[in-house]
Design an enzyme around this catalytic site. Structure first.
Site, PDB file in Angstrom:
ATOM      1  N   ILE C 478       0.841  -1.203   0.000  1.00  0.00           N
ATOM      2  CA  ILE C 478       0.000   0.000   0.000  1.00  0.00           C
ATOM      3  C   ILE C 478       0.874   1.251   0.000  1.00  0.00           C
ATOM      4  O   ILE C 478       0.380   2.357   0.102  1.00  0.00           O
ATOM      5  CB  ILE C 478      -0.981   0.022   1.185  1.00  0.00           C
ATOM      6  CG1 ILE C 478      -0.251  -0.021   2.529  1.00  0.00           C
ATOM      7  CG2 ILE C 478      -1.957  -1.128   1.081  1.00  0.00           C
ATOM      8  CD1 ILE C 478      -1.157   0.207   3.736  1.00  0.00           C
ATOM      9  N   ILE C 616      16.738  -3.414  10.208  1.00  0.00           N
ATOM     10  CA  ILE C 616      16.153  -2.594   9.145  1.00  0.00           C
ATOM     11  C   ILE C 616      16.516  -3.242   7.808  1.00  0.00           C
ATOM     12  O   ILE C 616      17.696  -3.445   7.503  1.00  0.00           O
ATOM     13  CB  ILE C 616      16.709  -1.152   9.205  1.00  0.00           C
ATOM     14  CG1 ILE C 616      16.229  -0.460  10.484  1.00  0.00           C
ATOM     15  CG2 ILE C 616      16.290  -0.356   7.976  1.00  0.00           C
ATOM     16  CD1 ILE C 616      14.754  -0.203  10.564  1.00  0.00           C
ATOM     17  N   THR C 621      13.688   3.087   2.149  1.00  0.00           N
ATOM     18  CA  THR C 621      12.229   3.015   2.170  1.00  0.00           C
ATOM     19  C   THR C 621      11.711   3.023   3.610  1.00  0.00           C
ATOM     20  O   THR C 621      10.631   3.551   3.880  1.00  0.00           O
ATOM     21  CB  THR C 621      11.738   1.771   1.419  1.00  0.00           C
ATOM     22  OG1 THR C 621      12.586   0.653   1.767  1.00  0.00           O
ATOM     23  CG2 THR C 621      11.796   1.972  -0.081  1.00  0.00           C
ATOM     24  N   GLY C 689       7.881  -4.917  12.944  1.00  0.00           N
ATOM     25  CA  GLY C 689       7.116  -3.967  12.122  1.00  0.00           C
ATOM     26  C   GLY C 689       7.421  -2.516  12.428  1.00  0.00           C
ATOM     27  O   GLY C 689       7.714  -2.148  13.566  1.00  0.00           O
ATOM     28  N   GLU C 692       3.350   1.084  12.099  1.00  0.00           N
ATOM     29  CA  GLU C 692       2.485   1.676  13.127  1.00  0.00           C
ATOM     30  C   GLU C 692       3.276   2.525  14.123  1.00  0.00           C
ATOM     31  O   GLU C 692       2.859   3.633  14.446  1.00  0.00           O
ATOM     32  CB  GLU C 692       1.713   0.596  13.895  1.00  0.00           C
ATOM     33  CG  GLU C 692       1.232  -0.592  13.074  1.00  0.00           C
ATOM     34  CD  GLU C 692       0.190  -0.275  12.026  1.00  0.00           C
ATOM     35  OE1 GLU C 692      -0.594   0.654  12.231  1.00  0.00           O
ATOM     36  OE2 GLU C 692       0.179  -0.972  10.984  1.00  0.00           O
TER      37      GLU C 692
END
Lengths: 211, 336, 725
Positions: C478, C616, C621, C689, C692
């Site tokens: 996305i 990472i 990005t 992750g 968030e």
């Protein structure tokens, strides 16, 4: 400063529909200014595009250097002409109300919003879209800089940002980070790539490359 | 969008005839507001009269008068050398509005005629007197944070409108006493900007005094003594590309630190760009100082009337005027 | 045995440019609405203008006669959706827990509900005809005002039924222990409804390839879940439904579910037996694809004079619809964030006549951490203590909620690195004491955390004859750059140049993978890609044994064995480590704001964000993702609010001119730092992750900076200027 247009030489009525034209003439009868019909210089080879309840209108327009002779519903915006009729989907529909900048294209060298531009009003204009800015095998300096600085994530606002950025530089409004931020503010980016976009534009501006 | 017929008139006369004689015809130039309104079925013209090719784009300066053609683009005006040297307030105000793309499309005439941005006007699911007379004003008892605080005292609010004029350019034009030159079925006329936009009264559907088919030809500005000390301060919910919560166009004629004359006009506070003659009077003849400005700015809200969500404008407005005046005078504000 | 590192050149150290950069900057990337079909038709939705009631009548006769119109579908003539139960007569309101059914019956549940759909030959014709459809309603009294109805909030039925639900009332230590603390605070924090508003509106082209075979080009965040949902809804074998979502113009959570408009377009395409394109108008993006729910939170906190937290109570009430629950992590962070012996949480839902909320970036935690991290700042102020020192003092060295060790946690390092890069030591303790050029200056900071999510994922890797690699998984991008990260992972394992890897995704026929949500893509799919590339490498190494020479290239291995390609498929998932360790991503944000004292305008001047997410994968990005989260948090803090006129139960901010998201001029350069230490206990790539935690806590850091600049504590977002003058 804006240039003058020779108004007297302009076509008076672009409707190809003779019946409508006559109706129009009757309405204006007695005013001694019955408009003359306009069939356009390129009445041949007109690409018929599905019309509808609105009377189709002829339109001659240059898109990315290719001259197009079209017949279109006057309600069609330049954005929908590009995306839905000419399969040039690089120009994006973000809001359709002039509030996001995703649909930015160049018309006669100026950045404008294609969602608020009626296609019929672009008669004889030169439109450049993202597809005309650079190609996969020959990227525009701004396209290269956007990749280098990662000036996007989802990529949906990107064509609009790029088209706007090219004009921002040409307009002389890319002299500093603050100036770019101000004059690029008409292009929203929900992924928040703003600092990277600004850095890309600044780099291209400072490189002196032609945009 | 409702189907319409698209027409290009040959000249101004033909354009005016087409709109004045037709039941439901509209001029279109930049289209930045009209196309928006047509998409939302708020404007539903049968005929669109495209005037973009008419010879009304020139920006000329002759013997102390700047004449800006109605079709001059906002960006052309803001970039124009004479505008920047002699009427910098106008350039600043235009640059504070919309975006680079929209300023490249919007014309001066269109900017004068843009409709309010009141959310209730734009959504046909709500009642709105401006959209449809006598349906009521949803904003009065609704969400009215962005709405008017001036020009309301005589209105029957049930039939009226508390929306504000959204233009930045017009605020500067109001401060600079612009003259609007029009051509209509009855010929040409010159309208001072103070008279050009209306207060809503019981006809909130009418934003200006233009008659049906009357076309703006140009805007004129007389050379003035204000170009040295001007500022346009726009307060909004983000740093750019947003309509004003309030804005102030201020201009000072200063000689040896004395204010000879002042102009103060506001945006985002009334149905039309709002001149503050009382504040101007309070400034005239005074020395430039934070004190002078603060006292004058305090006069600004004397006649204000507020609603549930916009009462803060009473507090904000004098501060905005003070800040704008300090900026125009080149003073460093001292706080606390 | 050949060392695979010797097989080919190892990966370059520099970050990889986004692999889909060229197609995105040239406008050649195809988003959902951009596929070309002959016979394509255009659909436009007609939506309700009331919030609750019944449709009395629909008059579509004028619309049907409008040129180009092909069909108009509504509940009275809907061909019916096979997966829906038979309509009851008279219609009954769906109980809580029922997904919204489109064109099902005459009941209206929210303002903006789809009530009819017009399909025509052109977009212009469809839009116009839609305006001609007349719907008459029987209006019922609605409740949309959260504040006016807050007393009706209750524990969600699903939580009541499930004793193991994390949203059960939670008490650690003594309830209400905060009341007896030496220093205590109590405060209520409100966030308004906020909308994702990705720049690309949700869109679908639905194509029935055969009577029982469906392909949709749809904007969503999970092709596999969309496939399953559509198969169920239209009673088709799963394999007969194909979902293509190659490029997604942002989503931030709005694409996690299959929404009614998608079903409506599929229904129309079935009826017409022609491809149907439906693109939501921007105004429908406010009522069709969820939102971050209006939430009110109360925090009570007690501490010793020395700044040790004694107790936290955290109560949260979130908005949901009348037909579905929407639960999110709002109060959960307070249990795990700090070493605090007494913690109580309560979570309640308030059902209103609105559409159902959904997850929006940092769901629950962005909301909850705004409250918790504001409260910690308030406590630090009450203690006359530096807010960073307060956080360091109360650092949780193990998970106080689950009593487990962290798999890894470098939050202290984040705090110290961020503080140093930001220049936190220059912060004066007293609010409203720093100034610059007529502006008040404020420094604020906040912590961030987000739970680790890893879902079972499959991937397939194919070595081609020329030595290039294709890796496939039905995952998504996305925006964060999934393909770039996966190429990097594959390249590293195989020891090839990442440019030789092509990653394919966004197609439901690819190997099973979770949707892109909950910061789970790299932890889940990245692990599968890692494992499958190891498997492929092992196969290649085995094949290379016995070959002449010491380091044959992959191409030569295939050639030697006369293979056109070699492939491997693997699945990767969590093991028992989930019960042995507590797994979170952590981070912190430092923000400098300038506030105009006269006008209350707030400008964010500097941001330093620091994250501890393990390894990472691709810094370039990743940085963009962190920056994007900060920008989202600035929007949340300063300007985003969906405002409803409750007399009508209808939003008045239903476009991008009135729902403000940040523009270029709002955003300064943003400094990003990573600890970049692999957490090998969570998965084989050591990566957690990032999506968030990039936004979680940012709103609090901004609000804390505004407090430091002005001395004004704003507990109700957004911090608009009238709250500061």
């Amino acid at each position: 400063m804006a240039e003058e247009f020779p108004a007297e030489n302009e076509p008076a009525l672009l409707h190809e529909n003779r019946r409508l034209f006559l109706k129009q003439s009757v309405t204006l009868a007695g005013l001694a200014l019955a408009p003359t019909p306009f069939f356009g210089p390129a009445a041949l080879n007109v690409e018929e595009i599905p019309g509808g309840d609105a009377e189709n209108v002829k339109l001659s327009i240059s898109v990315n250097g290719v001259k197009k002779s079209l017949s279109i519903d006057p309600r069609v915006t330049l954005l929908d002409l590009l995306r839905e009729r000419l399969a040039l989907t690089g120009t994006k529909k973000g809001c359709d109300f002039g509030q996001c900048g995703a649909c930015t294209v160049h018309v006669d060298g100026q950045r404008v919003l294609s969602c608020l531009s009626l296609a019929v009003m672009q008669q004889d204009k030169k439109v450049v879209t993202i597809e005309g800015l650079g190609k996969l095998d020959q990227l525009h300096p701004l396209q290269e800089a956007f990749i280098k600085h990662d000036g996007f994530q989802c990529g949906y606002c990107t064509p609009g940002q790029l088209m706007s950025a090219a004009c921002c530089i040409r307009e002389g409004k890319a002299g500093s980070e603050a100036e770019i931020q101000e004059y690029m503010s008409g292009n929203l980016c929900r992924c928040g790539a703003y600092p990277n976009i600004v850095n890309a534009i600044l780099e291209v501006k400072n490189s002196g490359q032609k945009v | 969008m409702r189907p319409f017929q698209y027409i290009r008139p040959k000249n101004v006369k033909e354009a005016v005839d087409m709109v004045s004689l037709e039941e439901n015809a509209r001029f279109i130039a930049g289209g930045t507001n009209l196309v928006d309104l047509m998409k939302r079925n708020i404007e539903t013209p049968d005929k669109l009269v495209d005037i973009t090719h008419l010879p009304l784009k020139k920006i000329e300066y002759h013997s102390g008068t700047l004449r800006i053609g109605a079709l001059a683009l906002n960006s052309d005006v803001a970039e124009h050398a004479i505008v920047n040297s002699r009427f910098p307030l106008l350039a600043k105000a235009i640059d504070a509005g919309a975006s680079g793309q929209l300023r490249n499309m919007a014309t001066v005439g269109g900017n004068l005629l843009q409709r309010t941005r009141c959310a209730y006007f734009y959504d046909t699911a709500f009642p709105c007197n401006k959209r449809q007379l006598e349906t009521g004003c949803a904003a009065v008892g609704g969400i009215n944070r962005m709405h008017a605080i001036f020009g309301l005292e005589k209105n029957d609010l049930e039939k009226s409108c508390i929306a504000v004029h959204p233009s930045d350019m017009c605020v500067a034009l109001a401060a600079l006493d612009a003259i609007i030159i029009t051509f209509g079925p009855k010929g040409e006329r010159k309208i001072p900007i103070q008279d050009f936009h209306r207060l809503p009264g019981n006809r909130p559907d009418l934003d200006s005094i233009l008659e049906k088919g009357e076309l703006i030809l140009a805007v004129e500005l007389k050379s003035n003594t204000f170009q040295q000390h001007t500022h346009y301060l726009k307060i909004r919910d983000r740093a750019a590309y947003a309509f004003a919560i309030v804005s102030a166009a201020v201009a000072l004629d200063v000689q040896q630190d004395q204010i000879r004359a002042a102009r103060v006009a506001l945006g985002g506070v009334a149905h039309k760009p709002w001149r503050l003659f009382d504040v101007e009077k309070a400034l005239a003849g005074k020395p430039i100082s934070q004190n002078t400005f603060r006292n004058a700015a305090a006069v600004s809200v004397a006649d204000a009337k507020t609603f549930e969500h916009n009462a803060f404008k009473i507090k904000l407005l004098p501060n905005v005027i003070l800040e704008a005046l300090m900026n125009a005078a080149g003073l460093e504000p001292s706080y606390d | 045995m050949i060392n695979p590192k010797n097989i080919h050149a190892s990966e370059p150290d520099a970050s990889l440019d986004r692999v889909d950069g060229p197609v995105k900057v040239t406008g050649t990337a195809k988003y959902s609405a951009e596929y070309q079909f002959g016979q394509l038709t255009y659909a436009v939705l007609v939506t309700s203008s009331i919030a609750k009631g019944k449709i009395k009548s629909i008059n579509a006769s004028k619309a049907e006669k409008a040129p180009g119109v092909l069909t108009i579908i509504h509940h009275l003539n809907s061909p019916g959706i096979p997966g829906y139960p038979v309509v009851k007569q008279p219609a009954e309101r769906a109980p809580l827990g029922t997904a919204f059914r489109v064109f099902y019956d005459e009941l209206i549940y929210f303002n903006g509900q789809p009530v009819a759909m017009v399909v025509a030959e052109t977009f212009e014709q469809a839009v116009h005809a839609a305006s001609l459809v007349q719907v008459v309603y029987e209006v019922e009294e609605h409740q949309t005002d959260f504040e006016a109805n807050i007393s009706k909030a209750e524990m969600a039925p699903s939580v009541r039924r499930s004793k193991n639900s994390p949203f059960q009332d939670y008490d650690r230590g003594t309830t209400d222990a905060w009341k007896n603390a030496e220093v205590k605070i109590s405060a209520t924090y409100t966030i308004p409804t906020q909308h994702h508003q990705p720049l690309e509106p949700h869109a679908i082209i639905a194509v029935w390839e055969a009577a029982d075979k469906l392909t949709v080009y749809d904007k969503n965040q999970g092709v596999k879940s969309a496939q399953g949902n559509l198969a169920q809804t239209f009673k088709l074998p799963r394999e007969n439904v194909k979902v293509i979502s190659k490029f997604i113009g942002g989503a931030f959570g709005s694409g996690i579910r299959v929404w009614p408009h998608t079903v409506a377009a599929v229904l129309a395409a079935k009826k017409l037996n022609r491809p149907v394109k439906l693109v939501l108008g921007r105004e429908l993006m406010f009522t069709s694809v969820g939102y971050r729910p209006y939430t009110v939170q109360k925090i009570e906190m007690g501490a010793t004079k020395a700044g040790m937290l004694i107790a936290i109570t955290h109560e949260g009430i979130g908005q949901t619809s009348q037909y579905e629950e929407h639960l999110e992590r709002t109060i959960l962070a307070s249990r795990a964030m700090y070493a605090c012996p007494n913690v109580s949480t309560r979570y309640r839902l308030l059902s209103l006549d609105v559409n159902t909320p959904t997850w929006m970036r940092g769901p629950g935690d962005a909301t909850g951490m705004f409250a918790l991290e504001s409260a910690v700042d308030e406590m630090a102020f009450a203690l006359n203590m530096d807010p960073l020192e307060m956080r360091l003092k109360n650092h949780a060295d193990s998970d106080p909620e689950r009593n487990l060790p962290w798999s890894a946690k470098s939050l202290k390092a984040c705090y110290l690195l961020g503080a140093e890069k930001f220049g936190w030591k220059n912060r004066a303790l007293a609010p409203r004491s720093m100034k610059s050029n007529g502006w008040l200056v404020g420094y604020g900071m906040a912590s961030s955390l987000y739970g680790f999510h890893r879902h079972p994922s499959k991937a397939k890797a194919i070595m081609l004859a020329d030595g290039s690699v294709v890796v496939q998984s039905a995952t998504m991008d996305i925006g964060p750059g999934t393909g770039t990260a996966m190429s990097r992972i594959a390249a590293k394992v195989l020891g090839v140049n990442p440019r030789k890897v092509r990653f394919e995704m966004g197609d439901s026929s690819l190997p099973d993978a979770p949707g892109q949500n909950g910061s789970s893509t790299i932890p889940s799919v990245g692990s599968a890609v890692h494992v499958v590339c190891e498997s492929l490498r092992n196969k290649l190494v085995t094949l290379a044994e016995g070959m002449p020479g010491t380091s044959p290239s992959y191409a030569n291995i295939l050639k030697y064995h006369n293979l056109s390609q070699l492939e491997a498929t693997e699945e990767s998932k969590s093991g028992p480590e989930r019960d042995q360790y507590s797994m979170y991503s952590f981070g912190c944000h430092f923000v400098e704001v300038h506030v105009k004292p006269l006008t209350g305008e707030v400008h964010v001047k500097k941001v330093v964000t620091c994250a501890d997410v393990g390894k990472i994968i691709n810094e370039k990005t990743a940085r963009s993702q962190s920056i994007g989260g900060v920008v989202g948090g600035i929007g949340m803090a300063l300007m985003e609010a969906s405002v409803m006129d409750h007399r009508y139960g209808r939003y008045i901010t239903s476009d991008l001119a009135s729902y403000h998201i940040p523009v270029h001029a709002d955003i300064p350069q943003i400094e990003v730092h990573y600890i970049d230490k692999p957490d090998m206990l969570v998965n084989p790539i050591g990566s957690k992750g990032l999506g968030e935690i990039a936004i979680v806590g940012v709103a609090a850091a901004v609000a804390n900076a505004v407090f430091h600049a002005t001395g004004k504590r704003v507990r109700e977002l957004p911090i608009t200027l009238e709250k500061l003058i």
